[in-house]
Each structure stands twice: as C-alpha cells, then as structure tokens.
Scaffold this active site. Structure first.
Site, PDB file in Angstrom:
ATOM      1  N   HIS A 129       0.835  -1.211   0.000  1.00  0.00           N
ATOM      2  CA  HIS A 129       0.000   0.000   0.000  1.00  0.00           C
ATOM      3  C   HIS A 129       0.866   1.256   0.000  1.00  0.00           C
ATOM      4  O   HIS A 129       0.640   2.187  -0.782  1.00  0.00           O
ATOM      5  CB  HIS A 129      -0.910  -0.021   1.232  1.00  0.00           C
ATOM      6  N   GLU A 130       1.861   1.287   0.868  1.00  0.00           N
ATOM      7  CA  GLU A 130       2.727   2.468   0.954  1.00  0.00           C
ATOM      8  C   GLU A 130       3.574   2.628  -0.308  1.00  0.00           C
ATOM      9  O   GLU A 130       3.794   3.752  -0.772  1.00  0.00           O
ATOM     10  CB  GLU A 130       3.627   2.373   2.192  1.00  0.00           C
ATOM     11  N   HIS A 133       1.651   4.379  -2.984  1.00  0.00           N
ATOM     12  CA  HIS A 133       1.617   5.840  -2.845  1.00  0.00           C
ATOM     13  C   HIS A 133       2.841   6.477  -3.499  1.00  0.00           C
ATOM     14  O   HIS A 133       2.739   7.522  -4.153  1.00  0.00           O
ATOM     15  CB  HIS A 133       1.566   6.226  -1.365  1.00  0.00           C
ATOM     16  N   GLU A 197      -6.426   6.658  -1.473  1.00  0.00           N
ATOM     17  CA  GLU A 197      -6.287   5.560  -0.521  1.00  0.00           C
ATOM     18  C   GLU A 197      -6.933   4.292  -1.069  1.00  0.00           C
ATOM     19  O   GLU A 197      -6.381   3.198  -0.942  1.00  0.00           O
ATOM     20  CB  GLU A 197      -6.916   5.937   0.827  1.00  0.00           C
TER      21      GLU A 197
END
Length: 289
Positions: A129-130, A133, A197
C-alpha cells in the site's frame, strides 16, 4: 492521476487568470505569482517530509534486524517498477506506517508496534500500500494540492482587498473570503486523498494477489489506534495527558503524520468530511469484495 493533475492545474490557472484580470496585465505580478507558487509548493514538500520523519523519531531500518522486510520491499518495488525506497522504523506509540517522498526518492516508515502485531502477509499488504503511494506520486500530488489551495486563497484575499475601498472592513472581509475559498479547495484536495487511498489498497491487492491480508492488517491497526486513544483519554482524565507541543490527535500522532499514515482514527461526520482517509470499514469491505 492525469485527471487529478488536470483539475489541480485548473484551480491554479483560474487563480492566476483572476490575478491577471484584477491587477492588470503586469508581467512582474504574473512572474511573482508563478515563481512564488513553485517555491511555496517546493518548500512545503521539503519541510513536510523532514518534519514528518523528525516528529516520529524515524531511524534507518537495520537490514540485519529486519531482513525479511527489506527483501519484500525490494521485491515489491521491482514488481511496481520503482526504486527501492529508504526504509525507516519508529516508535509511534500506535501500529501504523506511512510513506513520504517521490518516485525514485521515497521513504517508508513502519512503526515497531505495527511490526509486532502483524503477520508476515499482513505486513506485506501494508508495505505494498505504501509503495503504491510512492509509485503513483500521491504524496507529491497532495502537497501540490495543498499549495494550490493556499495560492487560490491568497489570490481571493487580494481580489477582495484591492477591488474595494481598501479600508478596515475590506481587510477583514478579505481574510474571511480568502480562508473560505482555501477551505473549499482543500475539501476537494481531501476528497482526492481519500480516493487515492482506495487506489493504493487496490494496487496492494494486485501486488500480493489478494486483499485479505491488508484487510486484516487494517482491522488490527484500527483496534490498536482505538486502544491507544482510549489510553490517552484515561491519562487525560487523570490530568497527565496535557498536550505538550503542537496539536495532536487522540492516537498521539501529529496531525500532519496522521494524514500520511495508512489508517486514520477520524470517526465523526465532520472528521470524515475533512479526513485524508476514507472510513476503514469501507476500505476493508472493498478489499474483501
């Protein structure tokens, strides 16, 4: 991302066009507006990254102490087509993680509390997930959006101030209008952040092949944040929870860092409206759908 960039550029263009119209076709004013906006966004980006890392006391993650995390991040980064980011670890007081920086020069911070409570696959979901980003330049986009919101607000202030009689009433009206316009643009930027997100969650699900590990991780993170908030409230009720420096959320994290983290504790209707994250339960539902 192209659509997001186009809309943000539209806000910026409207602000510059308005400044051009009200202040005359003055090359100096236009040049100052353009250069000033670039400098503003650049300073916000640099200072924001430094402050986020400093506020949590982030330290370089020792590869000998955390060999698996380094291996997984390197593998996931390769799959996503990005350079492996710098890895840092911090004692945040809550289980969480966040990313700062841009593609090719990113940093991922993971709290020791998060490492302690998550299984390997769950941690993989958080890391993916990070990394998403960073790969999608979300942090840079949000900094750009915040900078544009500030610029639009400043332009609105000067339009009100210089189009009136330039007296005390116009001065206060300019402040009110400028802050209101900036707030409205910021609401749009926050909506983009919530959407990104969901995108990062979807990217993480594709990267590891399933959304279940990240869904379980979000559940554990949410529970950990709630426990930390409850402990903070208990300390406050006993008189030992007075805030020291800066404004902090109930989970003990600076608001700036909380905005970057994978999970946000915001629960009320107003908090959800101005939150950088969508409701955790909705994210979990999407990951499991």
């Amino acid at each position: 991302m192209a659509i997001v960039g186009t809309i943000l550029f539209a806000f910026y263009s409207v602000a510059i066009a308005a400044a051009w119209f009200f202040f005359g076709q003055n090359q100096t004013i236009l040049a100052i507006a353009i250069v000033g906006s670039v400098v503003l966004v650049g300073v916000q980006y640099k200072v924001g990254k430094w402050m986020a890392l400093r506020s949590v006391g982030a330290e370089d993650m020792d590869e000998q102490e955390f060999p698996r995390i380094h291996r997984r991040v390197e593998s996931l980064s390769r799959d996503m087509g990005i350079k492996k980011p710098t890895l840092k670890v911090a004692n945040m007081g809550v289980p969480n993680a966040f990313a700062v920086g841009r593609k090719g020069n990113g940093t991922v911070v993971v709290s020791r509390e998060l490492i302690d409570i998550l299984e390997h696959e769950e941690l993989d979901g958080v890391l993916a997930h990070e990394l998403s980003h960073i790969a999608n330049r979300d942090v840079v986009t949000m900094q750009l959006g915040q900078g544009i919101a500030s610029i639009v607000g400043i332009v609105a202030q000067y339009i009100v101030l210089f189009s009136g009689d330039n007296d005390l009433a116009d001065f206060f009206l300019a402040i009110v209008v400028g802050n209101l316009v900036q707030f409205l643009v910021t609401l749009f930027v926050l909506a983009i952040s919530r959407y990104r997100e969901y995108v990062a969650d979807a990217d993480a699900r594709r990267a590891i092949g399933t959304g279940e590990p990240l869904a379980r991780a979000l559940e554990k993170i949410s529970q950990g944040n709630e426990q930390a908030a409850q402990q903070q409230r208990q300390r406050t009720s006993r008189g030992r929870g007075r805030r020291q420096r800066g404004q902090r959320n109930d989970d003990g994290l600076d608001q700036q860092v909380s905005a970057l983290c994978i999970s946000s504790p915001d629960t009320s209707v107003l908090q959800k409206l101005v939150s950088t994250h969508p409701p955790t339960e909705k994210r979990i539902q999407r990951l499991r759908s």
